[in-house]
Design a protein around this motif. Structure first.
Motif, short mmCIF file in Angstrom:
data_model
loop_
_atom_site.label_atom_id
_atom_site.label_comp_id
_atom_site.label_asym_id
_atom_site.label_seq_id
_atom_site.Cartn_x
_atom_site.Cartn_y
_atom_site.Cartn_z
N ARG A 41 0.83 -1.21 0.00
CA ARG A 41 0.00 0.00 0.00
C ARG A 41 0.86 1.26 0.00
N LEU A 42 1.89 1.26 0.84
CA LEU A 42 2.76 2.44 0.92
C LEU A 42 3.64 2.60 -0.32
N ASP A 43 4.00 1.49 -0.96
CA ASP A 43 4.74 1.60 -2.23
C ASP A 43 3.94 2.41 -3.24
N ARG A 44 2.64 2.14 -3.34
CA ARG A 44 1.78 2.87 -4.28
C ARG A 44 1.66 4.33 -3.87
N GLU A 45 1.42 4.57 -2.59
CA GLU A 45 1.28 5.96 -2.11
C GLU A 45 2.55 6.75 -2.38
N CYS A 46 3.68 6.13 -2.11
CA CYS A 46 4.96 6.80 -2.27
C CYS A 46 5.25 7.09 -3.74
#
Length: 115
Positions: A41-46
């Motif tokens: 999830r954080l990979d996408r947000e970042c």
């Protein structure tokens, strides 16, 4: 600031975006997706905020300082989430995220540079 003055930060955000996108795709291929859920999830947000930050810098948005500070925060959280995993793609993501976070802080003036 001009695009040339932003170039180091643009480059760091580009590397981070690429590393996060690669980690995202690679994580989806891993066996234990549940363990990687937060990192994915954080990979996408970042990746998304890095892309947005690059756009803001290149068009000299009046909100670039705020965007870069948010980008730095998301990059740090992504690095923290990735640090819980030993996969090579996660380790590469950590380095790129921390470099982008520092570049964003320096460019936004959130970090003082002492000579």
């Amino acid at each position: 600031m001009t695009r040339i003055q932003y170039q180091e930060c643009i480059d760091a955000c580009m590397k981070c975006m690429d590393a996060c996108n690669y980690s995202y795709v690679s994580s989806l291929k891993e066996y234990d997706l549940a363990a990687l859920r937060e990192s994915i999830r954080l990979d996408r947000e970042c990746a998304d905020i890095c892309s947005f930050a690059i756009q803001a810098m290149t068009r000299q948005s009046p909100f670039v300082v705020e965007i870069l500070r948010l980008c730095a925060e998301i990059c740090e959280r992504c690095a923290d989430a990735s640090s819980r995993h030993e996969h090579i793609h996660c380790q590469n993501c950590i380095d790129a995220c921390r470099s982008a976070a520092m570049a964003c802080r320096l460019t936004s003036g959130a970090v003082e540079v002492y000579a």
